[in-house]
Write a protein that holds these residues in place. Structure first.
Motif, PDB file in Angstrom:
ATOM      1  N   THR A  23     -11.464   3.495  -3.833  1.00 32.75           N
ATOM      2  CA  THR A  23     -12.761   2.651  -3.995  1.00 32.75           C
ATOM      3  C   THR A  23     -12.932   1.379  -3.496  1.00 32.75           C
ATOM      4  O   THR A  23     -11.821   0.882  -2.952  1.00 32.75           O
ATOM      5  CB  THR A  23     -12.856   2.645  -5.533  1.00 32.75           C
ATOM      6  OG1 THR A  23     -11.798   2.133  -6.072  1.00 32.75           O
ATOM      7  CG2 THR A  23     -13.247   3.917  -6.085  1.00 32.75           C
ATOM      8  N   GLY A  24     -13.940   0.673  -3.463  1.00 32.79           N
ATOM      9  CA  GLY A  24     -13.770  -0.533  -2.721  1.00 32.79           C
ATOM     10  C   GLY A  24     -13.553  -0.676  -1.041  1.00 32.79           C
ATOM     11  O   GLY A  24     -13.987   0.222  -0.403  1.00 32.79           O
ATOM     12  N   THR A  25     -13.038  -1.852  -0.753  1.00 29.34           N
ATOM     13  CA  THR A  25     -12.779  -2.036   0.725  1.00 29.34           C
ATOM     14  C   THR A  25     -11.290  -1.142   1.160  1.00 29.34           C
ATOM     15  O   THR A  25     -10.508  -1.567   0.851  1.00 29.34           O
ATOM     16  CB  THR A  25     -12.590  -3.468   1.053  1.00 29.34           C
ATOM     17  OG1 THR A  25     -13.751  -4.315   0.690  1.00 29.34           O
ATOM     18  CG2 THR A  25     -12.526  -3.552   2.591  1.00 29.34           C
ATOM     19  N   SER A  26     -11.521   0.038   1.508  1.00 31.17           N
ATOM     20  CA  SER A  26     -10.522   0.704   1.579  1.00 31.17           C
ATOM     21  C   SER A  26     -10.815   1.979   2.871  1.00 31.17           C
ATOM     22  O   SER A  26     -12.005   2.313   3.118  1.00 31.17           O
ATOM     23  CB  SER A  26     -10.261   1.703   0.433  1.00 31.17           C
ATOM     24  OG  SER A  26      -9.238   2.546   0.529  1.00 31.17           O
ATOM     25  N   THR A  27      -9.670   2.171   3.547  1.00 31.83           N
ATOM     26  CA  THR A  27      -9.818   3.277   4.615  1.00 31.83           C
ATOM     27  C   THR A  27      -9.403   4.387   4.119  1.00 31.83           C
ATOM     28  O   THR A  27     -10.085   5.441   5.078  1.00 31.83           O
ATOM     29  CB  THR A  27      -8.884   2.847   5.963  1.00 31.83           C
ATOM     30  OG1 THR A  27      -7.714   2.817   5.440  1.00 31.83           O
ATOM     31  CG2 THR A  27      -9.588   1.375   6.353  1.00 31.83           C
ATOM     32  N   SER A  28      -8.716   4.891   3.141  1.00 33.37           N
ATOM     33  CA  SER A  28      -8.403   6.124   2.643  1.00 33.37           C
ATOM     34  C   SER A  28      -7.684   6.040   1.436  1.00 33.37           C
ATOM     35  O   SER A  28      -7.428   4.907   0.938  1.00 33.37           O
ATOM     36  CB  SER A  28      -7.386   6.724   3.817  1.00 33.37           C
ATOM     37  OG  SER A  28      -6.012   5.652   3.828  1.00 33.37           O
ATOM     38  N   PRO A  29      -7.562   7.042   0.590  1.00 31.81           N
ATOM     39  CA  PRO A  29      -6.785   7.081  -0.484  1.00 31.81           C
ATOM     40  C   PRO A  29      -5.468   6.462  -0.549  1.00 31.81           C
ATOM     41  O   PRO A  29      -4.502   6.976   0.268  1.00 31.81           O
ATOM     42  CB  PRO A  29      -6.715   8.406  -1.075  1.00 31.81           C
ATOM     43  CG  PRO A  29      -7.859   9.103  -0.399  1.00 31.81           C
ATOM     44  CD  PRO A  29      -7.857   8.712   1.015  1.00 31.81           C
ATOM     45  N   HIS A  30      -5.144   5.476  -1.377  1.00 30.67           N
ATOM     46  CA  HIS A  30      -3.818   4.818  -1.515  1.00 30.67           C
ATOM     47  C   HIS A  30      -3.867   3.992  -2.950  1.00 30.67           C
ATOM     48  O   HIS A  30      -5.061   3.695  -3.293  1.00 30.67           O
ATOM     49  CB  HIS A  30      -3.534   3.915  -0.299  1.00 30.67           C
ATOM     50  CG  HIS A  30      -4.482   2.910  -0.008  1.00 30.67           C
ATOM     51  ND1 HIS A  30      -5.782   2.812   0.282  1.00 30.67           N
ATOM     52  CD2 HIS A  30      -3.964   1.376  -0.487  1.00 30.67           C
ATOM     53  CE1 HIS A  30      -6.331   1.685   0.167  1.00 30.67           C
ATOM     54  NE2 HIS A  30      -5.405   0.864  -0.285  1.00 30.67           N
ATOM     55  N   LEU A  31      -2.722   3.842  -3.090  1.00 28.57           N
ATOM     56  CA  LEU A  31      -2.630   2.644  -4.315  1.00 28.57           C
ATOM     57  C   LEU A  31      -2.183   1.347  -3.648  1.00 28.57           C
ATOM     58  O   LEU A  31      -1.270   1.286  -2.969  1.00 28.57           O
ATOM     59  CB  LEU A  31      -1.410   3.146  -5.251  1.00 28.57           C
ATOM     60  CG  LEU A  31      -0.996   2.191  -6.320  1.00 28.57           C
ATOM     61  CD1 LEU A  31      -1.997   1.727  -7.181  1.00 28.57           C
ATOM     62  CD2 LEU A  31       0.140   2.353  -6.947  1.00 28.57           C
ATOM     63  N   HIS A  32      -2.887   0.340  -4.072  1.00 29.54           N
ATOM     64  CA  HIS A  32      -2.577  -0.943  -3.556  1.00 29.54           C
ATOM     65  C   HIS A  32      -1.760  -1.697  -4.908  1.00 29.54           C
ATOM     66  O   HIS A  32      -2.573  -2.026  -5.779  1.00 29.54           O
ATOM     67  CB  HIS A  32      -3.883  -1.863  -3.270  1.00 29.54           C
ATOM     68  CG  HIS A  32      -3.534  -3.200  -3.194  1.00 29.54           C
ATOM     69  ND1 HIS A  32      -3.138  -3.869  -1.881  1.00 29.54           N
ATOM     70  CD2 HIS A  32      -3.554  -4.426  -3.831  1.00 29.54           C
ATOM     71  CE1 HIS A  32      -3.044  -4.991  -1.948  1.00 29.54           C
ATOM     72  NE2 HIS A  32      -3.400  -5.476  -3.107  1.00 29.54           N
TER      73      HIS A  32
ATOM     74  N   ASP B 181       0.705  -1.214  -0.003  1.00 24.28           N
ATOM     75  CA  ASP B 181      -0.024  -0.018   0.179  1.00 24.28           C
ATOM     76  C   ASP B 181       0.957   1.354  -0.013  1.00 24.28           C
ATOM     77  O   ASP B 181       1.957   1.389   0.748  1.00 24.28           O
ATOM     78  CB  ASP B 181      -0.774  -0.010   1.185  1.00 24.28           C
ATOM     79  CG  ASP B 181      -2.105  -0.920   1.110  1.00 24.28           C
ATOM     80  OD1 ASP B 181      -2.152  -1.618  -0.048  1.00 24.28           O
ATOM     81  OD2 ASP B 181      -2.759  -1.155   2.189  1.00 24.28           O
ATOM     82  N   MET B 182       0.511   2.343  -0.786  1.00 29.50           N
ATOM     83  CA  MET B 182       1.154   3.588  -1.003  1.00 29.50           C
ATOM     84  C   MET B 182       0.253   4.581  -0.961  1.00 29.50           C
ATOM     85  O   MET B 182      -0.552   5.004  -1.875  1.00 29.50           O
ATOM     86  CB  MET B 182       1.778   3.859  -2.386  1.00 29.50           C
ATOM     87  CG  MET B 182       2.968   2.351  -2.512  1.00 29.50           C
ATOM     88  SD  MET B 182       3.481   2.341  -4.330  1.00 29.50           S
ATOM     89  CE  MET B 182       4.563   3.625  -4.176  1.00 29.50           C
ATOM     90  N   GLY B 183       0.164   5.325   0.290  1.00 31.38           N
ATOM     91  CA  GLY B 183      -0.692   6.249   0.846  1.00 31.38           C
ATOM     92  C   GLY B 183      -0.480   7.374   0.116  1.00 31.38           C
ATOM     93  O   GLY B 183       0.842   7.885  -0.128  1.00 31.38           O
ATOM     94  N   ALA B 184      -1.291   8.024  -0.605  1.00 36.37           N
ATOM     95  CA  ALA B 184      -1.121   9.344  -1.367  1.00 36.37           C
ATOM     96  C   ALA B 184      -2.472  10.030  -1.650  1.00 36.37           C
ATOM     97  O   ALA B 184      -3.676   9.676  -1.382  1.00 36.37           O
ATOM     98  CB  ALA B 184      -0.685   8.746  -2.809  1.00 36.37           C
ATOM     99  N   ALA B 185      -2.284  11.148  -2.222  1.00 36.68           N
ATOM    100  CA  ALA B 185      -3.590  12.108  -2.274  1.00 36.68           C
ATOM    101  C   ALA B 185      -4.419  11.641  -3.236  1.00 36.68           C
ATOM    102  O   ALA B 185      -4.014  11.174  -4.354  1.00 36.68           O
ATOM    103  CB  ALA B 185      -3.157  13.667  -2.519  1.00 36.68           C
TER     104      ALA B 185
END
Length: 412
Positions: free
Chosen positions: A145-154, A72-76
């Motif tokens: 989108t989907g099962t996610s807690t905050s914006p990020h790239l999986h 996971d890579m958290g980003a705006a």
């Protein structure tokens, strides 16, 4: 990222220099590909943080995976996502779990490799399945989108063709071996640890079963808000092995999560009221929660008998089923039946009474004769009579005839 391409005009060089100096360069251009491997970072330098790592973990939310197959890579939200290498898009668009995704197949060092980009915004905005992409090409934007807690790239890396027997790999060492150090370019790097156990809470009354199957024997019923304990990575598909008290068994991942649910007020019984569905499709659920099982999908206008309420949920009966629906998608106003569209009027029909009647190109006796119509020929009105002439259609021909030689009834 510090080099300016020679040959650019003075203003272009200055603009790019300012962008790079202020840290905006990574948002304006794709990262440069490694000369040796043609592999790039999926996100620009200093635009992301490293959070959840590949491997076993505790579920961050209900129904999430307990073995994390990616990085996971958290980003705006909206941050540009680049293809890590040249390849062909296998998937792009909506998908269960990720919400929206893009999957690309590459050939790296002569071997097939697939990369998965999950939780993006509109997976098919920039690319389509079957499309060729270059290393560093924009293929999506960071989302939640989907099962996610905050914006990020999986980001996932698979050795082989995704969905065809490929095996998953840890993206960090995979990319680092090819000259891409994601940790070095991150603004923050979370500590990489695997907890010894996970604590979850039931978000509804849930069956603890003897095996990872809905048909397995029920060992106990775990009440809502009760605590269960599990080991990171101990799951099978949508099931999680947990311990409740002295019993160990399997529960559906949708019914347990890391947060203890708040107490809900007891449903208030009220006289049955009637409401109607306003959404195109509304889920009828087993419990008053969005994580509860869907019993049926109700069509717009469906009639509901309200039995009780709980917060923003209504317990209803419709078409022989009882369950819960979100009140915001219902109304007390019955839908208005749409009036049927009137049938188009039929063209009037007349019959020729003369032995032979000329069908002319224009409403005048000096006009060219298009055809000669025999007595009794049926003609369709194509206009209204004017000055003794009527525009008509006979077979495939259209022209004008004198109304003096027409009758509403067929002559004998």
């Amino acid at each position: 990222m510090g080099r300016i391409v020679r040959g650019w005009g003075g203003r272009a060089r200055i603009a790019m220099a300012v962008a790079l100096a202020t840290g905006l360069g990574s948002l304006l251009v794709a990262p440069a590909a490694s000369a040796a491997s043609s592999v790039v970072s999926p996100l620009g330098a200093r635009t992301y943080s490293l959070s959840s790592y590949y491997g076993p973990r505790c579920m961050p939310v209900a129904n999430a995976s307990t073995w994390h197959l990616g990085q996971d890579m958290g980003a705006a939200s909206g941050t540009r996502i680049n293809a890590v290498a040249a390849g062909t898009v296998l998937k792009a668009g909506a998908v269960s779990g990720f919400g929206q995704w893009v999957v690309v197949k590459h050939t790296i060092a002569g071997k097939p490799v697939s990369t998965v980009y999950g939780h993006v915004i509109d997976g098919d905005r920039y690319v389509r399945a079957g499309q060729k992409v270059a290393a560093g090409q924009r293929i999506a934007d960071v989302g939640s989108t989907g099962t996610s807690t905050s914006p990020h790239l999986h980001l996932e890396v698979w050795n082989g063709t995704y969905g065809s027997g490929a095996t998953h790999a840890d993206p960090l060492p995979f990319l680092q071996a090819r000259g891409i150090d994601l940790a070095k370019s991150a603004t923050r790097v979370a500590t990489r640890t695997t907890p010894s156990s996970c604590t979850y809470y039931a978000n509804a009354n849930v069956n603890l079963r003897a095996a990872a199957s809905g048909s397995a024997a029920v060992l106990a019923v775990v009440p809502r808000s009760a605590k269960v304990v599990a080991k990171p990575g101990d799951g099978s598909g949508s099931w999680r092995r947990v311990t409740y008290g002295s019993r160990t068994g399997w529960v559906s991942a949708a019914y347990v999560g890391p947060n203890k649910p708040a107490a809900t007020a007891a449903p208030v019984s009220r006289p049955a009221a009637t409401r109607y569905v306003t959404a195109t499709s509304l889920n009828l659920r087993a419990q008053a929660t969005t994580s509860s099982a869907v019993l049926a999908r109700l069509a717009k206008g469906a009639k509901l008998s309200v039995l009780s309420t709980s917060g923003s949920w209504l317990k209803v009966t419709t078409a022989g089923r009882t369950g819960w629906v979100s009140a915001q998608y219902t109304t007390t106003t019955a839908p208005t039946a749409s009036a049927p569209k009137p049938a188009p009027p039929k063209a009037a029909t007349s019959y020729v009474t003369a032995s032979v009647l000329n069908l002319r190109a224009a409403p005048t006796t000096s006009s060219a004769v298009v055809a000669k119509l025999a007595r009794g020929t049926a003609i369709k009105h194509a206009g209204t009579a004017s000055k003794g002439w009527l525009k008509v259609t006979v077979g495939t021909r259209t022209g004008y005839v004198s109304t003096a030689y027409l009758s509403a009834t067929k002559p004998r």
